[in-house]
Motif scaffolding. Structure first.
Motif, short mmCIF file in Angstrom:
data_model
loop_
_atom_site.label_atom_id
_atom_site.label_comp_id
_atom_site.label_asym_id
_atom_site.label_seq_id
_atom_site.Cartn_x
_atom_site.Cartn_y
_atom_site.Cartn_z
N ALA A 82 -39.79 -12.40 -9.91
CA ALA A 82 -38.27 -12.84 -10.76
C ALA A 82 -37.27 -13.04 -9.62
O ALA A 82 -36.59 -14.08 -9.79
CB ALA A 82 -37.77 -11.31 -11.66
N VAL A 83 -36.88 -12.37 -8.56
CA VAL A 83 -35.73 -12.49 -7.59
C VAL A 83 -36.27 -13.71 -6.85
O VAL A 83 -35.36 -14.63 -6.65
CB VAL A 83 -36.04 -11.27 -6.72
CG1 VAL A 83 -34.97 -11.66 -5.53
CG2 VAL A 83 -35.46 -9.97 -7.61
N ARG A 84 -37.50 -13.86 -6.55
CA ARG A 84 -37.97 -15.25 -6.08
C ARG A 84 -37.67 -16.51 -6.86
O ARG A 84 -37.53 -17.69 -6.32
CB ARG A 84 -39.39 -15.24 -5.32
CG ARG A 84 -39.82 -14.40 -4.12
CD ARG A 84 -41.08 -14.50 -3.66
NE ARG A 84 -41.99 -14.29 -4.59
CZ ARG A 84 -42.41 -13.01 -4.84
NH1 ARG A 84 -42.05 -11.77 -4.52
NH2 ARG A 84 -43.50 -12.78 -5.81
N HIS B 49 -41.77 5.99 -16.77
CA HIS B 49 -42.15 4.67 -16.36
C HIS B 49 -41.73 4.21 -15.06
O HIS B 49 -40.48 5.04 -14.64
CB HIS B 49 -41.54 3.69 -17.12
CG HIS B 49 -42.21 3.50 -18.51
ND1 HIS B 49 -41.74 2.77 -19.50
CD2 HIS B 49 -43.16 4.19 -19.20
CE1 HIS B 49 -42.38 2.86 -20.63
NE2 HIS B 49 -43.41 3.61 -20.44
N VAL B 50 -42.26 3.80 -14.16
CA VAL B 50 -41.80 2.88 -13.09
C VAL B 50 -41.31 1.75 -13.51
O VAL B 50 -42.19 0.91 -13.98
CB VAL B 50 -42.80 2.89 -11.95
CG1 VAL B 50 -42.54 2.05 -10.85
CG2 VAL B 50 -43.40 4.14 -11.41
N ALA B 51 -40.01 1.59 -13.33
CA ALA B 51 -39.41 0.20 -13.70
C ALA B 51 -38.20 -0.38 -12.86
O ALA B 51 -37.41 0.57 -12.15
CB ALA B 51 -38.56 0.61 -15.37
N PRO C 260 -34.61 -2.09 -7.90
CA PRO C 260 -35.96 -2.18 -7.44
C PRO C 260 -36.94 -1.34 -8.44
O PRO C 260 -36.12 -0.38 -8.82
CB PRO C 260 -36.23 -2.12 -5.98
CG PRO C 260 -35.05 -1.35 -5.76
CD PRO C 260 -33.92 -1.61 -6.71
N PRO C 261 -38.14 -1.29 -8.62
CA PRO C 261 -38.82 -0.33 -9.29
C PRO C 261 -39.01 0.91 -8.76
O PRO C 261 -39.21 1.27 -7.44
CB PRO C 261 -40.21 -0.85 -9.45
CG PRO C 261 -40.11 -2.53 -9.30
CD PRO C 261 -39.12 -2.61 -8.28
N ASP D 84 -43.54 -3.70 -9.02
CA ASP D 84 -42.82 -4.25 -7.76
C ASP D 84 -43.14 -5.78 -7.51
O ASP D 84 -42.44 -6.70 -7.11
CB ASP D 84 -43.54 -3.57 -6.57
CG ASP D 84 -44.77 -3.44 -6.44
OD1 ASP D 84 -45.53 -3.49 -7.48
OD2 ASP D 84 -45.36 -3.21 -5.45
N GLU D 85 -44.37 -6.33 -7.83
CA GLU D 85 -44.78 -7.84 -7.64
C GLU D 85 -43.94 -8.44 -8.95
O GLU D 85 -43.68 -9.57 -8.40
CB GLU D 85 -46.26 -7.92 -7.78
CG GLU D 85 -47.07 -7.22 -6.88
CD GLU D 85 -48.63 -7.55 -7.05
OE1 GLU D 85 -49.05 -8.32 -7.82
OE2 GLU D 85 -49.29 -6.78 -6.22
N TRP D 86 -43.86 -8.19 -9.87
CA TRP D 86 -43.17 -8.66 -11.07
C TRP D 86 -41.75 -8.87 -10.67
O TRP D 86 -41.04 -9.90 -10.76
CB TRP D 86 -43.41 -8.17 -12.22
CG TRP D 86 -44.68 -8.55 -13.10
CD1 TRP D 86 -46.04 -7.80 -12.56
CD2 TRP D 86 -45.15 -9.46 -13.86
NE1 TRP D 86 -47.03 -8.27 -13.17
CE2 TRP D 86 -46.71 -9.34 -14.09
CE3 TRP D 86 -44.57 -10.22 -14.34
CZ2 TRP D 86 -47.28 -9.93 -14.93
CZ3 TRP D 86 -45.31 -11.38 -15.50
CH2 TRP D 86 -46.45 -10.99 -15.80
#
Length: 129
Positions: free
Chosen positions: A89-91, A107-109, A99-100, A83-85
């Motif tokens: 990327a969006v910012r 996997h959470v992706a 979203p993940p 979620d942070e990564w």
């Protein structure tokens, strides 16, 4: 035997893509010269960014590199907090695709597009969360 892997993405604007990946990866490139930027990735892999006109001069493949129809590659990054990564990327100017969330392969992706339309996934093993 493969001793090292380089993944090279063909980009429209090398400086823009370099800024995007430096922000997303939280690291400066190890090489940044006209025609090629490289980032070290964990495990010894390297992410390269080459301007489209550079690969066209090398191999005369404009039809392959500029083919339309959406993303033709995916950079799948295993990370500690998808979620942070994904947010990073969006910012940094990437387009949010999904979203993940927990995927059926364990996997959470989450998925975003980089400035050139390459699909970038940020994932972790579900049991690590």
């Amino acid at each position: 035997m493969v001793t090292r892997a380089h993944f090279i993405l063909f980009v429209a604007d090398q400086a823009r893509s370099t800024a995007f990946y430096a922000s997303v990866l939280g690291a400066a490139p190890q090489l940044d010269v006209p025609g090629m930027t490289e980032f070290e990735l964990p495990g010894g892999a390297v992410l390269g960014l080459m301007p489209v006109d550079g690969i066209n001069r090398l191999l005369d493949l404009p039809h392959a590199v500029q083919a339309g129809g959406g993303p033709r590659s995916e950079l799948y990054l295993m990370v500690d907090r998808p979620d942070e990564w994904f947010g990073r990327a969006v910012r940094a100017g990437g387009a949010a695709i999904e979203p993940p969330v927990l995927r059926d392969w364990g996997h959470v992706a989450g998925y975003a597009l980089d400035p050139d339309g390459h699909l970038v996934a940020f994932a972790s093993d579900a049991q690590e969360l």
